[in-house]
Design a protein around this motif. Structure first.
Motif: not given
Length: 354
Positions: A100, A119, A115, A123-124, A97, A121
């Motif tokens: 940010k 993936d 978004n 996240k990765y 992850p 949000d």
């Protein structure tokens, strides 16, 4: 000298310069597609952070995935997978992850990529470049060509002209589904069986020349070896702008039935040896000037909103930027796993072998 030749020379000079420079304090290991990074960007990053960037390349997503599974998660700092492989990589524990707070330029990412379905949000991953898949054909052979997959799958529309199909199974299954009136992102046994039957019938026509990659078909269409195929908009733009005369009768279109929008994204492998340096590199690419420089080099589209004013004019309009009408018809290729992935691979193998 064409830009393709210039890129090769620039890459060689960059390598020679790196070899003669003083020893860098750190190394960043980048795993990417071939010819998908401006050597000048690499040199600028190396100079700014006093590091050496070691680039390794893959020719397919399958190759990339296999290398990461075989220990590559501890060998590479940044990898650039395509959207439909990202959920598979996350599920396999190949990516870490993102923190940010270490990406000061993250706000430059366009809202439509902030978004993504592949993936949630983000996240990765952070988007790197994006593009579309469509038909490419000779306008002299097909002066009144329909903006449709029928040019490929309808024998009457094709008029017996030599053609090829892309060697990406999921893209071709999606194209077949779209032609049959279904969603490009169709899944499931019944949809795939119908798509496989269509592709087998198409493949067995005497004018089918084979499955090929996106750059090879562009060269074949320009030389008259085939008159029609499937390619990516960025590859088309590169050849068209580098050789306007040789590609004056070559056209790229997004079929009205729908097609693929894809995103290549930057991610940090689960056991990256230099994660802090990886964040610096990703943030460097997210810079407005650097993001524009990257797209001006690759001819693909930028997901960086702040980079858009600095793009070459040709990259601000179709086919680099799809029209609103075409954009509404584009779908991500679905990510497959488990039994669904096994079923698809079996059907694709049968299409290729029968």
């Amino acid at each position: 000298m064409s830009k393709i030749r210039i890129r090769l020379v620039a890459g060689l000079l960059s390598a020679l310069a790196a070899g003669s420079a003083h020893a860098a304090s750190e190394k960043l290991y980048l795993f990417n597609w071939t010819d998908y990074m401006d050597p000048e960007i690499i040199s600028a990053f190396e100079k700014k952070y006093d590091v050496e960037v070691v680039q390794n390349y893959y020719g397919s997503l399958g190759e990339m995935f296999a290398k990461l599974q075989a220990g590559g998660t501890s060998q590479y700092d940044v990898v650039v997978p395509s959207n439909y492989f990202i959920p598979r990589m996350i599920e396999a524990g190949l990516l870490q992850p993102l923190d940010k707070s270490k990406l000061s330029n993250l706000g430059n990412v366009m809202a439509k990529f902030a978004n993504p379905d592949y993936d949630p949000d983000a996240k990765y991953t952070v988007p790197y470049q994006w593009g579309t898949t469509g038909l490419v054909y000779n306008t002299e052979t097909f002066p009144d060509a329909p903006k449709s997959w029928s040019l490929l799958f309808d024998e009457q529309k094709n008029q017996g002209q030599p053609f090829s199909m892309l060697n990406d199974g999921q893209v071709m299954f999606g194209a077949a589904c779209a032609f049959q009136g279904k969603d490009y992102a169709c899944t499931g046994k019944d949809n795939w069986v119908d798509a496989a039957k269509l592709m087998l019938a198409t493949k067995h026509r005497t004018n089918f020349s084979g499955f090929t990659d996106s750059t090879a078909v562009l060269q074949q269409v320009s030389r008259g070896i085939v008159q029609l195929g499937v390619t990516y908009n960025g590859d088309y733009m590169q050849y068209k702008l580098d050789d306007p005369e040789g590609y004056k009768n070559v056209k790229f279109v997004i079929p009205d039935e729908g097609s693929e929008i894809w995103v290549d994204a930057m991610a940090i492998p689960a056991k990256a040896p230099h994660p802090d340096l990886a964040y610096k590199f990703i943030d460097f690419i997210l810079d407005a000037q650097v993001g524009a420089q990257l797209t001006n080099y690759t001819y693909y589209s930028t997901p960086n909103e702040a980079a858009v004013p600095n793009l070459d004019e040709a990259l601000k309009q179709p086919p680099a930027q799809p029209s609103p009408e075409d954009m509404a018809r584009l779908k991500f290729t679905p990510s497959l796993s488990g039994q669904q992935l096994q079923m698809f691979q079996q059907m694709w193998n049968e299409v290729q072998s029968r």
